[in-house]
Design a protein around this motif. Structure first.
Motif, mmCIF file in Angstrom:
data_model
loop_
_atom_site.group_PDB
_atom_site.id
_atom_site.type_symbol
_atom_site.label_atom_id
_atom_site.label_comp_id
_atom_site.label_asym_id
_atom_site.label_seq_id
_atom_site.Cartn_x
_atom_site.Cartn_y
_atom_site.Cartn_z
ATOM 1 N N GLY A 12 0.800 -1.234 -0.034
ATOM 2 C CA GLY A 12 -0.019 0.128 -0.064
ATOM 3 C C GLY A 12 1.008 1.326 -0.142
ATOM 4 N N LEU A 13 1.840 1.165 0.767
ATOM 5 C CA LEU A 13 2.683 2.485 0.743
ATOM 6 C C LEU A 13 3.679 2.598 -0.478
ATOM 7 N N LEU A 14 4.153 1.563 -0.794
ATOM 8 C CA LEU A 14 4.802 1.699 -2.222
ATOM 9 C C LEU A 14 3.894 2.215 -3.185
ATOM 10 N N THR A 15 2.550 1.733 -3.186
ATOM 11 C CA THR A 15 1.745 2.239 -4.405
ATOM 12 C C THR A 15 1.512 3.687 -4.045
ATOM 13 N N VAL A 16 1.161 3.952 -3.091
ATOM 14 C CA VAL A 16 0.882 5.670 -2.671
ATOM 15 C C VAL A 16 2.076 6.230 -3.142
ATOM 16 N N SER A 17 3.305 5.846 -2.781
ATOM 17 C CA SER A 17 4.654 6.517 -3.210
ATOM 18 C C SER A 17 4.832 6.634 -4.590
ATOM 19 N N ARG A 18 4.635 5.769 -5.396
ATOM 20 C CA ARG A 18 4.647 5.628 -6.848
ATOM 21 C C ARG A 18 3.743 6.571 -7.400
ATOM 22 N N ILE A 19 2.865 6.634 -6.950
ATOM 23 C CA ILE A 19 1.692 7.603 -7.589
ATOM 24 C C ILE A 19 2.280 9.120 -7.354
ATOM 25 N N TRP A 20 2.676 9.387 -6.250
ATOM 26 C CA TRP A 20 3.111 10.727 -5.649
ATOM 27 C C TRP A 20 4.339 10.975 -6.336
ATOM 28 N N ASP A 21 5.054 9.966 -6.327
ATOM 29 C CA ASP A 21 6.634 10.146 -7.349
ATOM 30 C C ASP A 21 6.485 10.493 -8.571
ATOM 31 N N ALA A 22 5.559 9.989 -9.150
ATOM 32 C CA ALA A 22 5.161 10.301 -10.424
ATOM 33 C C ALA A 22 4.631 11.837 -10.707
ATOM 34 N N ALA A 23 3.892 12.023 -9.813
ATOM 35 C CA ALA A 23 3.338 13.448 -9.759
ATOM 36 C C ALA A 23 4.512 14.553 -9.315
ATOM 37 N N LEU A 24 5.426 14.288 -8.444
ATOM 38 C CA LEU A 24 6.462 15.069 -8.455
ATOM 39 C C LEU A 24 7.457 15.147 -9.471
ATOM 40 N N ALA A 25 7.491 13.971 -10.182
ATOM 41 C CA ALA A 25 8.429 14.226 -11.235
ATOM 42 C C ALA A 25 7.655 14.965 -12.460
ATOM 43 N N GLU A 26 6.548 14.876 -12.404
ATOM 44 C CA GLU A 26 5.823 15.620 -13.446
ATOM 45 C C GLU A 26 5.846 17.254 -13.131
ATOM 46 N N ALA A 27 5.754 17.595 -11.714
ATOM 47 C CA ALA A 27 5.982 19.056 -11.453
ATOM 48 C C ALA A 27 7.346 19.571 -11.471
ATOM 49 N N LEU A 28 8.256 18.611 -11.422
ATOM 50 C CA LEU A 28 9.631 19.037 -11.547
ATOM 51 C C LEU A 28 10.167 19.225 -12.911
ATOM 52 N N LYS A 29 9.442 18.342 -13.892
ATOM 53 C CA LYS A 29 9.892 18.231 -15.309
ATOM 54 C C LYS A 29 10.109 19.808 -15.972
ATOM 55 N N PRO A 30 9.198 20.710 -15.941
ATOM 56 C CA PRO A 30 9.516 22.087 -16.277
ATOM 57 C C PRO A 30 10.460 22.738 -15.828
ATOM 58 N N LEU A 31 11.070 22.466 -14.733
ATOM 59 C CA LEU A 31 12.149 23.089 -13.881
ATOM 60 C C LEU A 31 13.405 22.456 -14.570
ATOM 61 N N GLY A 32 13.469 21.299 -15.317
ATOM 62 C CA GLY A 32 14.563 20.568 -15.501
ATOM 63 C C GLY A 32 15.297 19.824 -14.741
ATOM 64 N N LEU A 33 14.372 19.251 -13.675
ATOM 65 C CA LEU A 33 14.787 18.526 -12.453
ATOM 66 C C LEU A 33 14.202 17.129 -12.762
ATOM 67 N N THR A 34 14.697 16.187 -12.263
ATOM 68 C CA THR A 34 14.115 14.987 -11.645
ATOM 69 C C THR A 34 14.073 14.824 -10.134
ATOM 70 N N THR A 35 13.413 14.182 -9.981
ATOM 71 C CA THR A 35 13.393 13.890 -8.339
ATOM 72 C C THR A 35 14.657 13.277 -7.905
ATOM 73 N N ARG A 36 15.595 12.835 -8.402
ATOM 74 C CA ARG A 36 17.139 12.242 -7.848
ATOM 75 C C ARG A 36 17.779 13.591 -8.001
ATOM 76 N N LYS A 37 17.809 14.169 -9.255
ATOM 77 C CA LYS A 37 18.433 15.707 -9.002
ATOM 78 C C LYS A 37 18.111 16.563 -8.295
ATOM 79 N N TYR A 38 16.825 16.857 -7.768
ATOM 80 C CA TYR A 38 16.288 17.517 -6.843
ATOM 81 C C TYR A 38 16.748 17.100 -5.496
ATOM 82 N N GLY A 39 16.948 15.800 -5.212
ATOM 83 C CA GLY A 39 17.605 15.305 -3.826
ATOM 84 C C GLY A 39 18.794 15.649 -3.910
ATOM 85 N N LEU A 40 19.715 15.628 -4.936
ATOM 86 C CA LEU A 40 20.943 16.079 -5.159
ATOM 87 C C LEU A 40 21.499 17.085 -4.745
#
Length: 139
Positions: A12-40
């Motif tokens: 359940g937690l992994l499913t919720v995580s993947r859904i919101w990780d995808a949403a964050l990736a989509e929100a960061l894309k216009p900024l030229g970032l991935t979630t990994r690059k944002y974290g780094l």
């Protein structure tokens, strides 16, 4: 018809995580970032002068991946390495341009957090309590 599998909090937690990780990736894309690059980039801001190996350890990626990302950050003017030559300890720091990008990314994250909290208020409270408990247990 077969019965559904028993509830798994892990799945359940992994499913919720993947859904919101995808949403964050989509929100960061216009900024030229991935979630990994944002974290780094966030780790570099949070620990100026951090070594490549420590950055890799904290981000759970290889040192080679960190070098590649930091090179792209440097070329984009987001990070400055005061030494930037082989054999020397790095003095990585986020530049003003990097700070501005992180500010924009934080705004995107805040919008997602607000949406999540609105859609799942009880889960938001439970996650906050879980994170506080985990932080208290970390030596």
């Amino acid at each position: 018809m077969s019965e559904p599998p028993p509830f798994s909090p892990t799945i359940g937690l992994l499913t919720v995580s993947r859904i919101w990780d995808a949403a964050l990736a989509e929100a960061l894309k216009p900024l030229g970032l991935t979630t990994r690059k944002y974290g780094l980039l966030g780790h570099i801001r949070g620990a100026p002068g951090i070594s490549f190996s420590e950055l890799a350890r904290r981000s759970r990626v290889t040192v080679q991946s960190v070098h590649t990302a930091v090179t792209s950050f440097t070329e984009a003017g987001l990070v400055d390495d005061g030494t930037a030559h082989a054999g020397s300890a790095s003095t990585l720091r986020v530049t003003e341009r990097g700070e501005a990008l992180l500010t924009e990314a934080a705004r995107a994250l805040a919008r997602l957090d607000d949406a999540f909290a609105l859609q799942h208020p009880d889960l938001t409270v439970a996650l906050r309590a879980l994170m506080s408990d985990m932080a208290a247990r970390t030596p």
